[in-house]
Design an enzyme around this catalytic site. Structure first.
Site, PDB file in Angstrom:
ATOM      1  CD  GLN A 188      -2.248  -0.827   2.844  1.00  0.00           C
ATOM      2  OE1 GLN A 188      -2.091  -1.301   3.720  1.00  0.00           O
ATOM      3  NE2 GLN A 188      -3.359  -0.829   2.738  1.00  0.00           N
ATOM      4  CE1 TYR A 247     -12.039   0.342  12.441  1.00  0.00           C
ATOM      5  CE2 TYR A 247     -10.202   0.164  13.355  1.00  0.00           C
ATOM      6  CZ  TYR A 247     -11.112  -0.598  12.926  1.00  0.00           C
ATOM      7  OH  TYR A 247     -11.133  -1.394  11.574  1.00  0.00           O
ATOM      8  CG  ASP A 263      -0.934 -13.378   2.565  1.00  0.00           C
ATOM      9  OD1 ASP A 263      -2.170 -12.819   3.744  1.00  0.00           O
ATOM     10  OD2 ASP A 263      -1.334 -13.352   1.965  1.00  0.00           O
ATOM     11  N   GLY A 264      -2.177 -12.063   6.755  1.00  0.00           N
ATOM     12  CA  GLY A 264      -2.793 -12.855   7.309  1.00  0.00           C
ATOM     13  C   GLY A 264      -3.934 -14.206   6.923  1.00  0.00           C
ATOM     14  CG  ASP A 288      -7.604  -2.345  12.131  1.00  0.00           C
ATOM     15  OD1 ASP A 288      -8.604  -2.343  11.789  1.00  0.00           O
ATOM     16  OD2 ASP A 288      -6.975  -1.622  12.936  1.00  0.00           O
ATOM     17  CB  SER A 324      -8.208  -0.699   3.853  1.00  0.00           C
ATOM     18  OG  SER A 324      -7.667  -1.864   3.402  1.00  0.00           O
ATOM     19  CG  ASP A 325     -12.601   1.140   2.949  1.00  0.00           C
ATOM     20  OD1 ASP A 325     -13.639   0.468   3.656  1.00  0.00           O
ATOM     21  OD2 ASP A 325     -12.568   2.328   2.396  1.00  0.00           O
ATOM     22  CE1 TYR A 376     -10.799   5.183  10.507  1.00  0.00           C
ATOM     23  CE2 TYR A 376     -12.166   4.030  10.951  1.00  0.00           C
ATOM     24  CZ  TYR A 376     -11.077   4.162  11.023  1.00  0.00           C
ATOM     25  OH  TYR A 376     -10.504   3.999  10.447  1.00  0.00           O
TER      26      TYR A 376
END
Lengths: 310, 310
Positions: free
Chosen positions: A82, A112, A153-154, A172, A174-175, A241
């Site tokens: 990213q 959050y 890498d989750g 947690d 991102s979009d 957000y």
């Protein structure tokens, strides 16, 4: 995590297919951040900017933008995954941006972070084994001796975990349009369910009821198929957000029942538990825990009808 | 109510004293709205703009701005009291701006309007006499045969009302710095208390816990002195308001006790009550009513300590 870059090229993996003519971000010398992108649907989003401010403009929330005044850019670069930027804002403290989207600010991250973690962990009796993923390095929790940090890498990590390992998994992400897409898809939820013990819990970022009810509908439908304990949507206010709110899916696997709405580990504002961690909680308490599951009528109708159909 | 103006000069009565060099707003020909203002404290806020968008920039929330893409300006002018603009936005429907600040959008007005009215009116057994003030003319409620509309100075109107006239007073005010300032001061709250019957209720706009805790502290302190029944703070999400949330003071006068947190007139999402008005409720239901009174720890501590001191 990220290589250092000066005024690095920034692309926006916010849409698929990726052949839509994404452009570069520019950092001019007076601290302003210019972000440009093409979009077949919103051509006028190009070149939208407030000089000296960071403006968050994305096809994920067309027609609106939240802007924060930039005092100083502290880091800008590109990791393997990213684009990363950290800046000192004028009134929201330090701000972390990934791929052009605000991830956290020091002023409101408490809402959050405290909600995504305490909603699941206060809902089961004695959480010990928790898989934390993608937390930003500003989190003080990493210093806690109970934490073992795995960077990687989750999705692959959870696939490899023996069945029934964890009490809780907190995602947690991102979009869903971009690198985190997999974290919103069925195979990932199946890995999570497998990694959890019977009656284990998952908390995962689940977008805004004001902006993305269609995404939420899909997530709820997937979760209803996979998590046979309970499936719930909760939400909280986060001023920086888009739309000012964000939601979470709170699900449990088959086993000892979990009543997410009534926490078994109550934490109150004046509770000494608040002070046993690195700092007192600023946002979370047991009342706000229960309230987070109360939905406005327009969202409740969609989520409940989705539950009934499955 | 307002004279028609083309590309009218707009001043910003958002700060006191008023001798701080306020400037004109300009409306260029491609639908973009340029808003400029001076501020001794935030000199860098000057000239902040996204071309083609309305940007809400104010010393009331320094360092951040919410912007909406403008499709077409439908009205722009100056009433005797405020600058008025209505535009068609790209994704939030029609938008009403007073003195440079977003008052409502068609997309999210349900949250604010339904909460500021139903929180008080569902908390008392049989509300009949209600004083409505400053509601925008887009509200369909004005067509209801039960409504008598008085246009004028709300402060003077309430002062002249015989003692104990109303079951409920709803004060839909703009921010406390500017023309609505009086609506946040003690003499006005005293008029409201006098106009209410014993055990009557008031609901009044009370700013955001994220932005204006110091203002909220003062309002709570005033209300505790004047309303001898109960004094409560509730809040809701409104995406287009600064910080994404807005709060309300819900207070009652001495008399039959009012338990605001547990409505005596329950309305549920699938309730036929929802359909007896002009349209079904989109946002409000009894669960969200109760949840609205649950506060994050940082706000709860301030509001409760303020209560104890009085």
């Amino acid at each position: 995590m990220a290589e250092t870059g000066s005024a690095a090229a920034t692309d926006f993996p916010l849409k698929r297919p990726r052949d839509d003519g994404e452009k570069e971000a520019n950092n001019n010398n007076n601290g302003s951040v210019l972000m440009e992108m093409d979009s077949n649907k919103q051509p006028d989003c190009i070149s939208s900017v407030i000089p000296g401010w960071f403006s968050e403009i994305s096809p994920m929330w067309p027609g609106e933008a939240h802007s924060l005044k930039v005092e100083k850019i502290l880091f800008q670069g590109k990791s393997d995954y990213q684009n990363v930027m950290v800046f000192q804002s004028s009134t929201y403290g330090k701000v972390l941006i990934l791929d052009g989207v605000i991830q956290l600010t020091e002023r409101d991250e408490c809402a959050y972070q405290e909600m995504i973690t305490h909603l699941p962990l206060c809902s089961i009796p004695n959480p010990k084994k928790v898989s934390k993923q993608f937390f930003p390095d500003v989190a003080v929790g990493f210093e806690d001796p109970r934490v073992t940090l795995h960077i990687g890498d989750g999705v692959a990590f959870l696939k490899a975990v023996p069945e029934g390992t964890y009490d809780a998994v907190i995602v947690d992400s991102s979009d869903p349009i971009g690198p985190a897409q997999e974290l919103f898809e069925k195979p990932f939820f199946e890995s999570v369910a497998k990694a959890l013990r019977p009656g284990g819990v998952v908390s995962t970022q689940a977008e805004s009821i004001w902006l993305h009810m269609h995404i939420i509908e899909d997530i709820v439908a997937n979760c209803r198929q996979i998590f046979k304990g309970s499936v719930n949507y909760a939400w909280t206010t986060v001023p920086t957000y888009p739309s000012g709110v964000i939601g979470f899916m709170l699900c449990s696997t088959e086993g000892p029942p979990v009543d997410f709405k009534h926490p078994v580990n109550p934490i109150d504002a004046d509770d000494s538990n608040c002070n046993s961690s690195k700092g007192p909680l600023k946002f979370y308490n047991s009342e706000i825990h229960t309230a987070a599951f109360c939905l406005p009528t327009f969202a409740k109708k969609v989520i409940e009808s989705k539950n009934e159909k499955i």
